[in-house]
Motif scaffolding. Sequence first.
Motif, PDB file in Angstrom:
ATOM      1  N   ALA A   1       6.263 -49.396  18.123  1.00 45.76           N
ATOM      2  CA  ALA A   1       7.235 -50.119  18.948  1.00 45.76           C
ATOM      3  C   ALA A   1       6.627 -51.416  19.479  1.00 45.76           C
ATOM      4  CB  ALA A   1       7.712 -49.235  20.098  1.00 45.76           C
ATOM      5  N   GLN A   2       5.370 -51.355  19.912  1.00 45.53           N
ATOM      6  CA  GLN A   2       4.692 -52.557  20.407  1.00 45.53           C
ATOM      7  C   GLN A   2       4.532 -53.589  19.298  1.00 45.53           C
ATOM      8  OE1 GLN A   2       1.062 -50.929  21.960  1.00 45.53           O
ATOM      9  NE2 GLN A   2       1.949 -50.429  23.957  1.00 45.53           N
ATOM     10  N   LEU A   3       4.178 -53.134  18.117  1.00 43.67           N
ATOM     11  CA  LEU A   3       4.015 -54.050  16.990  1.00 43.67           C
ATOM     12  C   LEU A   3       5.349 -54.682  16.599  1.00 43.67           C
ATOM     13  CD1 LEU A   3       1.486 -52.041  14.809  1.00 43.67           C
ATOM     14  CD2 LEU A   3       1.042 -54.155  16.070  1.00 43.67           C
ATOM     15  N   ARG A   4       6.415 -53.920  16.664  1.00 46.03           N
ATOM     16  CA  ARG A   4       7.734 -54.474  16.353  1.00 46.03           C
ATOM     17  C   ARG A   4       8.115 -55.553  17.368  1.00 46.03           C
ATOM     18  NH1 ARG A   4      10.869 -51.617  12.552  1.00 46.03           N
ATOM     19  NH2 ARG A   4       9.930 -49.630  11.959  1.00 46.03           N
ATOM     20  N   GLN A   5       7.827 -55.305  18.636  1.00 39.11           N
ATOM     21  CA  GLN A   5       8.117 -56.305  19.668  1.00 39.11           C
ATOM     22  C   GLN A   5       7.281 -57.558  19.456  1.00 39.11           C
ATOM     23  OE1 GLN A   5       7.453 -54.271  23.372  1.00 39.11           O
ATOM     24  NE2 GLN A   5       9.548 -53.471  23.463  1.00 39.11           N
ATOM     25  N   ALA A   6       6.005 -57.374  19.155  1.00 37.57           N
ATOM     26  CA  ALA A   6       5.126 -58.523  18.917  1.00 37.57           C
ATOM     27  C   ALA A   6       5.597 -59.301  17.693  1.00 37.57           C
ATOM     28  CB  ALA A   6       3.680 -58.057  18.734  1.00 37.57           C
ATOM     29  N   ASN A   7       6.007 -58.597  16.661  1.00 38.33           N
ATOM     30  CA  ASN A   7       6.488 -59.247  15.451  1.00 38.33           C
ATOM     31  C   ASN A   7       7.754 -60.042  15.736  1.00 38.33           C
ATOM     32  OD1 ASN A   7       6.424 -59.747  12.578  1.00 38.33           O
ATOM     33  ND2 ASN A   7       8.189 -58.392  12.433  1.00 38.33           N
ATOM     34  N   ALA A   8       8.668 -59.469  16.506  1.00 35.11           N
ATOM     35  CA  ALA A   8       9.906 -60.178  16.851  1.00 35.11           C
ATOM     36  C   ALA A   8       9.588 -61.450  17.635  1.00 35.11           C
ATOM     37  CB  ALA A   8      10.819 -59.264  17.654  1.00 35.11           C
ATOM     38  N   ALA A   9       8.644 -61.365  18.556  1.00 34.12           N
ATOM     39  CA  ALA A   9       8.259 -62.542  19.329  1.00 34.12           C
ATOM     40  C   ALA A   9       7.654 -63.605  18.420  1.00 34.12           C
ATOM     41  CB  ALA A   9       7.273 -62.155  20.433  1.00 34.12           C
TER      42      ALA A   9
ATOM     43  N   ASN B   1       7.837 -68.667  15.402  1.00 33.25           N
ATOM     44  CA  ASN B   1       7.759 -69.334  14.103  1.00 33.25           C
ATOM     45  C   ASN B   1       9.021 -70.156  13.837  1.00 33.25           C
ATOM     46  OD1 ASN B   1       6.607 -69.973  11.587  1.00 33.25           O
ATOM     47  ND2 ASN B   1       7.756 -68.341  10.595  1.00 33.25           N
ATOM     48  N   MET B   2      10.174 -69.608  14.185  1.00 32.96           N
ATOM     49  CA  MET B   2      11.423 -70.347  14.010  1.00 32.96           C
ATOM     50  C   MET B   2      11.405 -71.635  14.829  1.00 32.96           C
ATOM     51  SD  MET B   2      14.122 -67.143  13.924  1.00 32.96           S
ATOM     52  CE  MET B   2      15.477 -68.165  14.399  1.00 32.96           C
ATOM     53  N   GLY B   3      10.865 -71.559  16.038  1.00 30.87           N
ATOM     54  CA  GLY B   3      10.747 -72.759  16.866  1.00 30.87           C
ATOM     55  C   GLY B   3       9.841 -73.794  16.228  1.00 30.87           C
TER      56      GLY B   3
END
Length: 80
Positions: free
Chosen positions: A27-35, A40-42
Amino acid sequence: MISDFQELSDKIDQLAEMTQALRRENAQLRQANAALVIENMGYQRRLSEASVRVEALLEQIPAIGGDAAEDKQPENEEAR
């Protein structure tokens, strides 16, 4: 026989704890990946904007020697 069951019970408890720990980490890795995806989009947006600005600036720079040579060439042709 009872010790075998106790050993099996202990291993099941360890497996359950490990499973929960892995789920939390996932779950932590998924949150970090989403961030990071958002970050990256920015960066991609900023890079695209910078590219557009650079292209606009390059279009404003006159060609070195190209325009001057074209201007003189018709005069030379008329003199011939």
